[in-house]
Scaffold this active site. Structure first.
Site, PDB file in Angstrom:
ATOM      1  N   HIS A 142      37.360  38.073  38.461  1.00  0.00           N
ATOM      2  CA  HIS A 142      37.016  38.216  37.050  1.00  0.00           C
ATOM      3  C   HIS A 142      35.523  37.999  36.898  1.00  0.00           C
ATOM      4  O   HIS A 142      34.962  37.095  37.524  1.00  0.00           O
ATOM      5  CB  HIS A 142      37.759  37.173  36.196  1.00  0.00           C
ATOM      6  CG  HIS A 142      37.218  37.072  34.810  1.00  0.00           C
ATOM      7  ND1 HIS A 142      37.597  37.933  33.809  1.00  0.00           N
ATOM      8  CD2 HIS A 142      36.274  36.246  34.273  1.00  0.00           C
ATOM      9  CE1 HIS A 142      36.914  37.630  32.712  1.00  0.00           C
ATOM     10  NE2 HIS A 142      36.111  36.613  32.970  1.00  0.00           N
TER      11      HIS A 142
ATOM     12  N   TYR B 254      41.647  33.614  28.773  1.00  0.00           N
ATOM     13  CA  TYR B 254      42.051  34.981  28.416  1.00  0.00           C
ATOM     14  C   TYR B 254      42.405  35.112  26.931  1.00  0.00           C
ATOM     15  O   TYR B 254      43.177  36.005  26.563  1.00  0.00           O
ATOM     16  CB  TYR B 254      43.226  35.411  29.287  1.00  0.00           C
ATOM     17  CG  TYR B 254      42.819  35.898  30.673  1.00  0.00           C
ATOM     18  CD1 TYR B 254      41.795  36.826  30.836  1.00  0.00           C
ATOM     19  CD2 TYR B 254      43.488  35.452  31.825  1.00  0.00           C
ATOM     20  CE1 TYR B 254      41.421  37.280  32.090  1.00  0.00           C
ATOM     21  CE2 TYR B 254      43.131  35.906  33.084  1.00  0.00           C
ATOM     22  CZ  TYR B 254      42.099  36.829  33.209  1.00  0.00           C
ATOM     23  OH  TYR B 254      41.739  37.287  34.450  1.00  0.00           O
TER      24      TYR B 254
ATOM     25  N   LYS C 200      40.193  35.124  41.861  1.00  0.00           N
ATOM     26  CA  LYS C 200      41.525  34.841  41.322  1.00  0.00           C
ATOM     27  C   LYS C 200      42.480  34.451  42.459  1.00  0.00           C
ATOM     28  O   LYS C 200      42.134  34.562  43.645  1.00  0.00           O
ATOM     29  CB  LYS C 200      42.027  36.083  40.580  1.00  0.00           C
ATOM     30  CG  LYS C 200      41.133  36.547  39.432  1.00  0.00           C
ATOM     31  CD  LYS C 200      41.853  37.646  38.646  1.00  0.00           C
ATOM     32  CE  LYS C 200      40.915  38.409  37.753  1.00  0.00           C
ATOM     33  NZ  LYS C 200      41.614  39.436  36.953  1.00  0.00           N
TER      34      LYS C 200
ATOM     35  N   ASN D 103      43.579  41.969  40.668  1.00  0.00           N
ATOM     36  CA  ASN D 103      42.354  42.681  41.018  1.00  0.00           C
ATOM     37  C   ASN D 103      41.250  41.743  41.508  1.00  0.00           C
ATOM     38  O   ASN D 103      40.078  42.039  41.388  1.00  0.00           O
ATOM     39  CB  ASN D 103      41.895  43.571  39.856  1.00  0.00           C
ATOM     40  CG  ASN D 103      41.670  42.782  38.584  1.00  0.00           C
ATOM     41  OD1 ASN D 103      41.697  41.555  38.596  1.00  0.00           O
ATOM     42  ND2 ASN D 103      41.415  43.474  37.486  1.00  0.00           N
TER      43      ASN D 103
ATOM     44  N   GLU E 221      32.817  30.972  28.937  1.00  0.00           N
ATOM     45  CA  GLU E 221      33.641  30.747  30.125  1.00  0.00           C
ATOM     46  C   GLU E 221      33.069  29.624  30.997  1.00  0.00           C
ATOM     47  O   GLU E 221      33.814  28.819  31.554  1.00  0.00           O
ATOM     48  CB  GLU E 221      33.785  32.064  30.903  1.00  0.00           C
ATOM     49  CG  GLU E 221      34.643  33.064  30.118  1.00  0.00           C
ATOM     50  CD  GLU E 221      34.601  34.500  30.641  1.00  0.00           C
ATOM     51  OE1 GLU E 221      34.037  34.734  31.723  1.00  0.00           O
ATOM     52  OE2 GLU E 221      35.138  35.382  29.943  1.00  0.00           O
TER      53      GLU E 221
HETATM   54  P1  CMP Z   1      39.927  40.645  34.120  1.00  0.00           P
HETATM   55  O1  CMP Z   1      38.599  41.248  34.346  1.00  0.00           O
HETATM   56  O2  CMP Z   1      40.166  39.283  34.658  1.00  0.00           O
HETATM   57  O3  CMP Z   1      40.230  40.636  32.566  1.00  0.00           O
HETATM   58  C1  CMP Z   1      41.501  40.798  32.007  1.00  0.00           C
HETATM   59  C2  CMP Z   1      42.534  41.097  33.022  1.00  0.00           C
HETATM   60  O4  CMP Z   1      43.741  41.644  32.529  1.00  0.00           O
HETATM   61  C3  CMP Z   1      42.029  42.136  33.980  1.00  0.00           C
HETATM   62  O5  CMP Z   1      41.025  41.608  34.782  1.00  0.00           O
HETATM   63  C4  CMP Z   1      43.299  42.563  34.685  1.00  0.00           C
HETATM   64  O6  CMP Z   1      43.571  41.697  35.781  1.00  0.00           O
HETATM   65  C5  CMP Z   1      44.349  42.324  33.604  1.00  0.00           C
HETATM   66  N1  CMP Z   1      44.882  43.591  33.114  1.00  0.00           N
HETATM   67  C6  CMP Z   1      44.215  44.562  32.487  1.00  0.00           C
HETATM   68  N2  CMP Z   1      45.056  45.562  32.151  1.00  0.00           N
HETATM   69  C7  CMP Z   1      46.280  45.197  32.589  1.00  0.00           C
HETATM   70  C8  CMP Z   1      47.565  45.802  32.533  1.00  0.00           C
HETATM   71  N3  CMP Z   1      47.742  46.985  31.970  1.00  0.00           N
HETATM   72  N4  CMP Z   1      48.605  45.126  33.062  1.00  0.00           N
HETATM   73  C9  CMP Z   1      48.425  43.900  33.620  1.00  0.00           C
HETATM   74  N5  CMP Z   1      47.223  43.283  33.698  1.00  0.00           N
HETATM   75  C10 CMP Z   1      46.170  43.922  33.190  1.00  0.00           C
END
Ligand code: CMP
Length: 130
Positions: free
Chosen positions: A111, A43, A3, A108, A122
Site C-alpha cells: 500500500h 482503510y 501487506k 497486491n 497514515e
Molecule cells: P490499496 O492501495 O491498499 O488500497 C485499497 C485496497 O483495496 C487496494 O490496495 C486493494 O488491495 C483493495 N481493493 C481494491 N479493489 C478491490 C476489489 N475490487 N476487491 C477487493 N479488494 C480490492
C-alpha cells in the site's frame, strides 16, 4: 506498507531493496500484526465498499511492515505509487512491484499513500509517537 502477503511470500527484502535502489530513504519502519481498529481506520475511505470487510480481514491476518519513506523532493508519495504500480492487477505495469509479483487485486503486496494529506494521516496512525 508491505501487506501480509508480502511478508508471507518473503518479498519484504525485495520491496525494501527497490525503495533503496531508487534512492529513497526509509526513515521509520515497524513490523506488527494490526488490530481491526487500526486496519479499519487505515482503510476508512473504503468503508462503504463491498470488499471492506475482506480488506480488513486481509490486513489483520498477519504481520505488516509499515514504513515512512522520504526523498529529496515533495513528490515521494508519487514516486512510490509509480514503483508500486496500478491497483488493479490487470493494469499493474511490468517493472512495478505489483506488475512483477502480484496476481490478485485484493492481495497486491504493497500500500502507498496517494497524497501528502493521506501520508500525514497514515503516518500518524502507524507511528503515533512521531
Ligand atoms: P490499496 O492501495 O491498499 O488500497 C485499497 C485496497 O483495496 C487496494 O490496495 C486493494 O488491495 C483493495 N481493493 C481494491 N479493489 C478491490 C476489489 N475490487 N476487491 C477487493 N479488494 C480490492
Amino acid at each position: 506498507m508491505c501487506k501480509p502477503d508480502a511478508v508471507e511470500r518473503r518479498l519484504v527484502g525485495e520491496i525494501i531493496s527497490r525503495i533503496e535502489r531508487k534512492g529513497l530513504q526509509i526513515t521509520s519502519l515497524n513490523q506488527r500484526v494490526p488490530d481491526r481498529a487500526l486496519a479499519e481506520a487505515h482503510y476508512a475511505e473504503h468503508s462503504d465498499k463491498p470488499f471492506f470487510g475482506e480488506l480488513v480481514d486481509f490486513l489483520t491476518r498477519g504481520p505488516v511492515v509499515a514504513m515512512v519513506v522520504e526523498g529529496p523532493d515533495d513528490n515521494t508519495f508519487s514516486l512510490m505509487r509509480t514503483m508500486i504500480g496500478k491497483t488493479s492487477v490487470d493494469d499493474a505495469e511490468p517493472g512495478s512491484i505489483r506488475g512483477d509479483f502480484a496476481t490478485q487485486t485484493n492481495e497486491n503486496l504493497v500500500h502507498g499513500s496517494d497524497s501528502h494529506e493521506a501520508a500525514e494521516r497514515e503516518i500518524a496512525l502507524w507511528f503515533p509517537a512521531g
